[in-house]
Structure formats: C-alpha cells, structure tokens
Design an enzyme around this catalytic site. Structure first.
Site, PDB file in Angstrom:
ATOM      1  N   GLY A   1       0.839  -1.205   0.000  1.00  0.00           N
ATOM      2  CA  GLY A   1       0.000   0.000   0.000  1.00  0.00           C
ATOM      3  C   GLY A   1       0.875   1.257   0.000  1.00  0.00           C
ATOM      4  N   HIS A   2       1.905   1.263   0.859  1.00  0.00           N
ATOM      5  CA  HIS A   2       2.825   2.413   0.873  1.00  0.00           C
ATOM      6  C   HIS A   2       3.563   2.528  -0.456  1.00  0.00           C
ATOM      7  CE1 HIS A   2       2.789   1.431   5.324  1.00  0.00           C
ATOM      8  NE2 HIS A   2       2.484   2.703   5.333  1.00  0.00           N
TER       9      HIS A   2
ATOM     10  N   LYS B   1      -7.139   4.255   2.019  1.00  0.00           N
ATOM     11  CA  LYS B   1      -7.445   3.318   3.110  1.00  0.00           C
ATOM     12  C   LYS B   1      -7.776   4.085   4.399  1.00  0.00           C
ATOM     13  CE  LYS B   1      -6.293  -0.103   6.159  1.00  0.00           C
ATOM     14  NZ  LYS B   1      -5.486   0.713   7.032  1.00  0.00           N
TER      15      LYS B   1
ATOM     16  N   SER C   1      -2.393  -3.255   5.521  1.00  0.00           N
ATOM     17  CA  SER C   1      -2.191  -2.388   6.682  1.00  0.00           C
ATOM     18  C   SER C   1      -0.968  -2.894   7.436  1.00  0.00           C
ATOM     19  CB  SER C   1      -3.422  -2.466   7.595  1.00  0.00           C
ATOM     20  OG  SER C   1      -3.102  -1.980   8.884  1.00  0.00           O
ATOM     21  N   SER C   2      -0.212  -1.969   8.003  1.00  0.00           N
ATOM     22  CA  SER C   2       0.938  -2.383   8.813  1.00  0.00           C
ATOM     23  C   SER C   2       0.475  -3.223   9.991  1.00  0.00           C
ATOM     24  CB  SER C   2       1.698  -1.164   9.332  1.00  0.00           C
ATOM     25  OG  SER C   2       2.111  -0.370   8.249  1.00  0.00           O
ATOM     26  N   ARG C   3      -0.771  -3.025  10.414  1.00  0.00           N
ATOM     27  CA  ARG C   3      -1.278  -3.757  11.594  1.00  0.00           C
ATOM     28  C   ARG C   3      -1.706  -5.178  11.250  1.00  0.00           C
ATOM     29  NH1 ARG C   3      -3.114   1.719  13.262  1.00  0.00           N
ATOM     30  NH2 ARG C   3      -1.969   2.159  15.180  1.00  0.00           N
TER      31      ARG C   3
END
Ligand code: PAF
Length: 289
Positions: free
Chosen positions: A43-44, A158, A194-196
């Site tokens: 995503g990044h 997002k 997501s990083s999470r």
C-alpha cells in the site's frame, strides 16, 4: 519526473533535509512527500510509485508519531523496520528518506506545545474511539509540510478520514501543497493492506475478511438506499468470536457526515472493527440510487 535516484539518502535531521531539498529546488526540481510511519507494505509502495510520477524528487518520511497514539494504544509495539523499508524504497528509486528521532520532531515535547485541532469531524468515527488521534496526526503532517515544503503529498484512501482531514487542513489553513489520494491496495483475498495486519494470527487473519465482505454486501444493496445498504452491511458483518464491530457508517464524501435516508449519489462506507486487540479499518465508495 524523468530523474532516477542514484541512491537513497537517509536523513535524520530537519536542517540536513532542508539543505538537500533547497539545492534540488534551486535546480528547478519539484518535490513530492509520502508521509509514513514505516513498516512499509505494498500500500505504501503504491503511494511512492504515484509520487514518482508526480514530482522530480520523492521524500518518504518514516516517523512513528507518538502524538497520534492514545495511552492504551500500540505505540511501543508498533512495527519498526527501517533497514527493510529503506531497501524497498531504494528499489523504487526514492531520493530521500527522512527518518527523524522523536527529539528532532518534538524538541520541547509534543503534546504541551502548539498542535493542530482537527475540528468536529476529527472526533467522529476513528476519532471517537481514538480521542486526540487526529490532532496528533494533523500536527505531525503540518510539521512535515513545513519541513519538506512539498509541491504534492500523497496519502492512501485506506485511511479515508485521515485524507479527508488532511485535505481540510490544507484548505482551511491555506497550505500550499496539493493532496493526492491513491486507491486502497488489497491482498488477493480482499483484505486491505495495513501495517497492523502483521499482528493477526491465522484465525484472526481469516476473520478480518469480514470487513471487506461487509463493504461488498453494502455495495450490492446500495441501489436500494442508505438504510438498506447499512442493514445489509451490518448483517453481513454478523457475529464472530473475537471480532467487535466499532462502526459501520455511510457518509457524504464531501463532508464525511452521515447521509440522510433520501440521499442519492456517490457515498463512502466506513467500517472499523477490533479483531482480537488489533484495530482494522476499511472503506469503499458506493453509488446510492
Ligand atoms: O498514515 C500514517 O501512517 C500516519 O498517520 C501519517 C500520515 C504518516 C502521520 O503520522
């Protein structure tokens, strides 16, 4: 926009970053900023690719901003992977990574100083569950804009409420930067990157799909109107062990306020849930009526 970076410089100080960017700007280069907290995923990288299309010089900031984390949140355990992040950015031809220490960004501490207030939308949805989160986020974004002076800054759809509030701040405070939004990047099965996501165990990872499934159900019911859309979305969310729905709302993308029942046109559906102790968010545009 045609330049290819020879190598990626990791710059830890504001003074060094300003000096290097001033030189590039004096040579006529435009600058794009991609603000991140690191732990980069596809995503990044989509944001970075878009930034490369938009400007000559791309600066990616990597800073886990304490001001946007509440007392019980995951600041201490937030994933940090600077070396891997820099390697991924080098492969994409990023010129400069700004990776300041917390004392560089907040030499007098953060919360006691001047901060940005996100306004009424900042205390809804994510802001209702995470008081102060958006004030902290906007404060660091405003600082990054002041440090980098980008022509354009790139954010992911997002975090829909985040990009709405950043755009509002830029308009309300007349900041000379263009905000570019990049669509959500999803895993093959639909989960928003997501990083999470890395906090999820295998069972939670499966359960997390309920967010995108509820958005799909809402989309399928959108022609019937806002209340049908909401009813179908929430029904599709259902009851799952270890998953708690926080909110499921349909909002006007121009105001981020819930739409009235006679609303017709483009709308944004926002969903947030706790999967185990991991907070996940997702959203989708729908056409109502
Ligand atoms: O989206 C994020 O990662 C953060 O909220 C941001 C924009 C980098 C500010 O800390």
């Amino acid at each position: 926009m045609t330049e290819v970076a020879a190598g990626t410089r990791v710059v830890p100080t504001i003074a060094a970053l300003r000096a290097t960017l001033a030189e590039r700007r004096a040579g006529g280069a435009s600058v794009a900023l991609v603000p991140t907290m690191g732990a980069l995923h596809d995503g990044h990288l989509a944001l970075v690719r878009r930034a490369r299309e938009l400007a000559d010089v791309v600066v990616v900031s990597i800073f886990v901003n304490p001001l946007q984390f509440g007392p019980g949140e995951d600041l201490a355990r937030y994933p940090r992977s600077l070396d891997a992040d820099v390697a991924a950015l080098t492969a994409l031809g990023v010129d400069t990574v700004f990776a300041p220490h917390v004392d560089e960004m907040y030499p007098r501490g953060g919360a006691g100083g001047t901060t940005v207030h996100a306004g009424p939308i900042g205390s809804r949805y994510e802001g209702a569950s995470r008081p102060g989160h958006f004030d902290g986020m906007l404060t660091v974004v405003a600082k990054l804009f002041g440090i980098v002076l980008p022509d354009v800054a790139v954010f992911g759809q997002k975090d829909a409420q985040q990009v709405f509030l950043v755009s509002r701040m830029v308009a309300d405070l007349d900041l000379p930067v263009r905000i570019e939004t990049v669509p959500i990047v999803r895993e093959p099965d639909g989960l928003a990157r997501s990083s999470r996501n890395r906090y999820l165990d295998a069972e939670q990872r499966r359960a997390a799909l309920v967010l995108v499934e509820s958005l799909r159900a809402a989309d399928a019911a959108a022609s019937a109107g806002p209340s049908e859309l909401l009813a179908e979305g929430v029904a599709a969310f259902g009851d799952h062990d270890g998953v708690t729905l926080d909110y499921f709302v349909v909002v006007d993308p121009d105001t981020l306020l819930p739409v009235p029942d006679d609303y017709r046109g483009r709308a944004l559906v926002l969903v947030a849930a706790l999967v185990g102790s991991t907070r996940l968010i997702d959203n989708a545009f729908v056409e109502i009526g």
